[in-house]
Design a protein around this motif. Structure first.
Motif, PDB file in Angstrom:
ATOM      1  N   LEU A  18      -4.812   5.960  13.923  1.00 10.20           N
ATOM      2  CA  LEU A  18      -4.124   6.550  12.772  1.00 10.20           C
ATOM      3  C   LEU A  18      -4.698   6.016  11.473  1.00 10.20           C
ATOM      4  O   LEU A  18      -5.038   6.771  10.565  1.00 10.20           O
ATOM      5  CB  LEU A  18      -2.627   6.250  12.840  1.00 10.20           C
ATOM      6  N   TYR A  19      -4.831   4.708  11.398  1.00  9.94           N
ATOM      7  CA  TYR A  19      -5.388   4.045  10.216  1.00  9.94           C
ATOM      8  C   TYR A  19      -6.799   4.556   9.930  1.00  9.94           C
ATOM      9  O   TYR A  19      -7.149   4.929   8.807  1.00  9.94           O
ATOM     10  CB  TYR A  19      -5.379   2.540  10.464  1.00  9.94           C
ATOM     11  N   ILE A  22      -6.836   8.467   8.926  1.00  8.65           N
ATOM     12  CA  ILE A  22      -6.362   8.736   7.557  1.00  8.65           C
ATOM     13  C   ILE A  22      -7.409   8.317   6.539  1.00  8.65           C
ATOM     14  O   ILE A  22      -7.709   9.048   5.581  1.00  8.65           O
ATOM     15  CB  ILE A  22      -5.028   8.015   7.301  1.00  8.65           C
ATOM     16  N   ASN A  23      -8.007   7.145   6.742  1.00 13.54           N
ATOM     17  CA  ASN A  23      -8.994   6.665   5.775  1.00 13.54           C
ATOM     18  C   ASN A  23     -10.257   7.512   5.759  1.00 13.54           C
ATOM     19  O   ASN A  23     -10.786   7.847   4.695  1.00 13.54           O
ATOM     20  CB  ASN A  23      -9.348   5.203   6.078  1.00 13.54           C
ATOM     21  N   GLY A  26      -9.415  10.912   4.186  1.00 16.23           N
ATOM     22  CA  GLY A  26      -9.228  10.777   2.732  1.00 16.23           C
ATOM     23  C   GLY A  26     -10.534  10.553   2.005  1.00 16.23           C
ATOM     24  O   GLY A  26     -10.808  11.180   0.971  1.00 16.23           O
ATOM     25  N   ASN A 302      -6.163   4.855  -1.353  1.00 11.67           N
ATOM     26  CA  ASN A 302      -5.631   5.047   0.001  1.00 11.67           C
ATOM     27  C   ASN A 302      -6.043   3.900   0.913  1.00 11.67           C
ATOM     28  O   ASN A 302      -5.233   3.341   1.655  1.00 11.67           O
ATOM     29  CB  ASN A 302      -6.141   6.366   0.590  1.00 11.67           C
ATOM     30  N   MET A 690      -1.559  11.954   2.123  1.00 14.44           N
ATOM     31  CA  MET A 690      -2.082  11.298   3.316  1.00 14.44           C
ATOM     32  C   MET A 690      -1.903   9.796   3.228  1.00 14.44           C
ATOM     33  O   MET A 690      -1.484   9.135   4.179  1.00 14.44           O
ATOM     34  CB  MET A 690      -3.574  11.619   3.462  1.00 14.44           C
ATOM     35  N   GLY A 694       0.468   7.323   5.512  1.00 20.89           N
ATOM     36  CA  GLY A 694       0.049   6.073   6.133  1.00 20.89           C
ATOM     37  C   GLY A 694       0.926   4.907   5.723  1.00 20.89           C
ATOM     38  O   GLY A 694       1.330   4.087   6.556  1.00 20.89           O
ATOM     39  N   SER A 697       4.258   5.142   7.312  1.00 15.26           N
ATOM     40  CA  SER A 697       4.135   4.830   8.740  1.00 15.26           C
ATOM     41  C   SER A 697       4.208   3.332   8.967  1.00 15.26           C
ATOM     42  O   SER A 697       4.928   2.848   9.861  1.00 15.26           O
ATOM     43  CB  SER A 697       2.814   5.373   9.281  1.00 15.26           C
ATOM     44  N   THR A 779       6.715  14.437   3.675  1.00 19.82           N
ATOM     45  CA  THR A 779       5.830  13.451   4.294  1.00 19.82           C
ATOM     46  C   THR A 779       6.605  12.249   4.803  1.00 19.82           C
ATOM     47  O   THR A 779       6.437  11.807   5.949  1.00 19.82           O
ATOM     48  CB  THR A 779       4.761  12.997   3.270  1.00 19.82           C
TER      49      THR A 779
END
Length: 799
Positions: A18-19, A22-23, A26, A302, A690, A694, A697, A779
């Motif tokens: 996930l980390y 997302i990075n 982005g 981000n 986004m 994160g 989360s 979100t």
């Protein structure tokens, strides 16, 4: 050592999907946006820099001054270029271009029937010496030297002759006259202000044989010798104009001068000077450049936010590494390498996205995105620079935080990062600010575009069709007009020199008759049916009669003829509309009287105020047929018009334009800005959300036990949502205040370029803030529900 860092980093990133996802997503979107905007800016800044010694090539513009009023024109007389070359030694070579599309389209026939072409110009024999475009066939020194010669572009040669080699020596009829194709050149590049399909030798034109100091209908250019003193050159030009035009100017009560501008400054220069292609405003490039940098920073933010938020999850890893003997520098290298791996991945994906989707942005901006520029040394340097800057800025702070943990605290249950939380909050505020600010800017641009499309122009543009015609069709235009009215395919038909959206002819009123003022005025040559065809409002006086004496007839008979003035002209002359009716005016050996005053209407871009206008009956100067269609489905009436057209003008294709569509095209540059803003504001919101996803989360994961306890005690999902979103909405409020301040500044900057502008409603700011707020709630809500639905027994079993 670094090889080991990258191996471990890669292993860690694949575990934390996930980390990592997302990075990378982005950063990819941010880098694609940055590179796309950079290529767009590069294209706009590269205009007309491809010629040899482009820094020595200048375009000439003419200024007219009368009665203290100044009027600029982007065109000059045909006599200017030969005189410059003959009398001023600083001129190495000069050329001129006559764009036929100013007046009419051209019929081209290769033996298979006429085709209507609009990108046709006359150019003199020096054109290809000043602008050294590549010739694919033919001799550039001879291709335009003699009358009735023609140079065509590669794509044109393929259209008419299948390939370039077959074109040389072939004959094309241009408006019925034979021209020999003597050259084929590459198509004009998109970053050239010149854009033609056909170049005919200027010696085929009457002013190519006998140049004159009037009229000023020609684009003139000169390449000056190296190290020319521009001030001295300007002084010699003034002397030249005094020598050839001084007496004429004084006798007619005006002065004229010529100014020169670097050819590379035309595209981003004065929009009031008519150019061969639509110009742009350099402030748009500054705005886009800022947007590109902001999007990169959002991607970096981000990463920083997610990495610092994730620090508590990695505290045991840090503690164990330090216990095993790792020092801070080694840990710093480990964590910064993760940043570079993510940045490198983002760049690779960005290049793939650009390679396969460059055409999508071209469809929005109208500018080709040249992916090959990224493969040049400069392009590779920019990509490496992005890797270093983004990789370092993204990873530096998280690496400092993680590598600086003390082993005992890192292995404990509670961990604090000092002021890191404030930094993270500040970065979130910045993300929200950029998202809301870009959305506000988009809404303001769109509001002005909507205003320009809906504003009352002072005439009817709905269901009005324009057809251009050649001067040799004047004997059939009257029959075409009568037949349209007889068959019911038109409510009304008028002949005019231009479409009403942009009228360019300039005239001068001299003191005389009932007027003691001298002033410049825009002139509109029409036939007597114009007023009812486009619905101009008569404020005083009466409409032209069907048998109104025309300006040409009046000149032959040395008689007086009637004109109409608009309200702006009447006001400048110091009369009311009622007083103006019947007044006599002098247009220079042209006695006239005012028959009526019409309400002001927009005959130019909304960037400029409505100026004085005179309407005169002079159908001999017309080359546009304006047709007001009956109410209902236009397809039927257009089919009827086409049938009549083909009967009366069988050799000319039937091509028409709706006035409202042509009006919309006037604001193509603004429409591009609006479209680009829309795309990148959406991207900014997406990247920010986004990052928000994160962050929420990780907050939710860290507070899983708290959420489970609340659920056991009877809390609803809405209660948990309030708890998790409270801090974020405080940050959103701060961002909203900053975005409103930015919006006020942006609206002033954007709208100051328009003489007529919309009102910026507070609802624009409210709508932008609400939209970002709703997206943020969705979100946060999605992630909250995912945690809330977990079984409390599982999350609390360790306690």
């Amino acid at each position: 050592m670094w090889e080991n860092y990258f191996k471990v980093s890669f292993r860690n990133l694949t575990k934390r999907k996930l980390y990592t996802g997302i990075n990378i997503l982005g950063l990819t979107i941010a880098i694609v946006s940055f590179l796309t905007i950079s290529l767009y800016i590069q294209h706009e800044l590269s205009y007309d820099k491809m010629y040899t010694d482009a820094d020595r090539i200048y375009k000439f513009n003419q200024e007219f001054v009368a009665a203290g009023e100044s009027q600029f024109a982007g065109t000059t007389p045909s006599q200017l270029v030969p005189t410059l070359m003959e009398e001023i030694p600083e001129v190495e070579v000069a050329t001129l271009v006559f764009d036929l599309s100013i007046f009419t389209s051209v019929m081209i026939d290769n033996g298979e029937g006429n085709q209507e072409e609009s990108k046709v110009a006359f150019a003199d024999e020096n054109f290809l010496k000043v602008f050294d475009f590549e010739m694919l066939a033919g001799n550039p020194d001879l291709a335009l030297k003699e009358p009735n010669q023609l140079v065509i572009t590669e794509s044109t040669a393929k259209r008419y002759f299948k390939n370039t080699n077959d074109a040389i020596g072939k004959i094309l009829k241009v408006d019925g006259k034979d021209y020999s194709v003597t050259g084929v050149m590459l198509d004009f590049p998109s970053n050239s202000h010149l854009d033609f399909d056909f170049l005919a030798s200027f010696k085929s034109h009457r002013h190519g044989i006998n140049p004159e100091w009037s009229p000023s209908n020609y684009y003139s250019y000169a390449k000056l010798r190296p190290n020319t003193d521009l001030d001295a050159f300007s002084g010699k030009m003034d002397q030249m104009i005094e020598k050839h035009m001084g007496e004429t100017m004084r006798s007619n009560g005006f002065s004229s001068s010529f100014h020169f501008q670097p050819v590379s400054s035309i595209h981003l220069g004065d929009s009031q000077l008519k150019s061969l292609k639509p110009t742009s405003d350099i402030k748009y490039l500054y705005i886009f450049g800022i947007v590109a940098v902001l999007l990169i920073f959002i991607g970096i933010i981000n990463y920083v936010n997610l990495a610092t938020a994730e620090a508590s999850e990695r505290r045991k890893e840090v503690g164990l590494r330090k216990v095993m003997g790792a020092d801070r520098l080694q840990l710093f290298g480990q964590f910064i390498s993760e940043s570079f791996i993510l940045t490198f991945s983002g760049i690779v994906f960005s290049l793939l996205v650009l390679f396969f989707n460059s055409g999508s942005f071209e469809g929005i901006s109208g500018v080709p995105i040249r992916f090959d520029l990224l493969m040049t040394p400069v392009g590779i340097g920019v990509i490496i620079g992005l890797l270093l800057v983004i990789g370092f800025l993204s990873g530096f702070y998280p690496a400092m935080i993680l590598s600086g943990m003390e082993p005992l605290k890192a292995l404990g249950k509670n961990i604090h990062f000092g002021r890191g939380g404030w930094l993270r909050k500040g970065l979130v505020v910045f993300q929200f600010f950029v998202s809301i600010g870009l959305l506000v800017a988009t809404l303001i641009v769109q509001r002005q575009l909507d205003y320009m499309q809906s504003v009352n122009l002072g005439y009817d543009r709905e269901e009005v069709v324009a057809l251009t015609y050649h001067y040799n069709m004047r004997n059939v235009v009257g029959g075409f007009k009568n037949e349209l009215l007889r068959t019911g395919n038109a409510q009304s038909v008028a002949l005019a020199a231009d479409m009403p959206i942009f009228i360019k002819a300039g005239y001068k009123i001299f003191p005389g008759g009932d007027n003691d003022k001298e002033m410049m005025i825009t002139g509109y040559s029409v036939d007597p049916d114009l007023i009812k065809t486009i619905g101009l409002k008569i404020e005083a006086g009466e409409d032209f009669a069907e048998n109104e004496l025309t300006r040409t007839e009046a000149f032959k008979q040395k008689a007086e003829h009637s004109v109409m003035l608009n309200e702006a002209a009447v006001k400048e002359l110091g009369w009311t509309p009622e007083e103006a009716v019947g007044k006599k005016l002098d247009f220079g050996d042209e006695p006239t009287y005012v028959k009526a005053v019409v309400g002001d209407f927009y005959f130019n871009s909304l960037h400029h105020r409505v100026g004085p206008m005179v309407i005169m009956v002079d159908p001999d100067q017309a080359n546009v047929i304006l047709v007001k269609l009956p109410k209902g489905n236009p397809t039927k009436y257009l089919a009827g018009m086409e049938s009549i057209w083909k009967t009366l003008a069988p050799g000319r294709p039937f091509n028409y334009k709706f006035i409202d569509q042509e009006y919309a095209q006037m604001y193509k540059s603004e429409q591009k800005v609006g479209a680009i803003f829309s795309v990148f504001s959406a991207i900014a919101i997406f990247i920010a959300c986004m990052g928000l996803f994160g962050l929420v989360s990780y907050v939710a994961l860290r507070r899983t036990r708290e959420i489970s306890i609340r659920k056991v005690l009877g809390a609803k999902v809405s209660d948990v949502l309030k708890v998790l979103s409270a801090d974020f909405f405080v940050l959103l409020g701060i961002s909203a205040v900053m975005a409103v301040m930015f919006g006020i500044w942006f609206s002033n900057q954007w709208l100051q370029g328009f003489a007529y502008k919309t009102e910026v409603s507070p609802w624009i700011y409210i709508l932008a803030i609400l939209l970002v707020s709703v997206i943020s709630v969705l979100t946060i809500g999605y992630r909250t529900v995912k945690v809330f639905v977990q079984n409390p027994a599982k999350t609390l079993k360790d306690e």
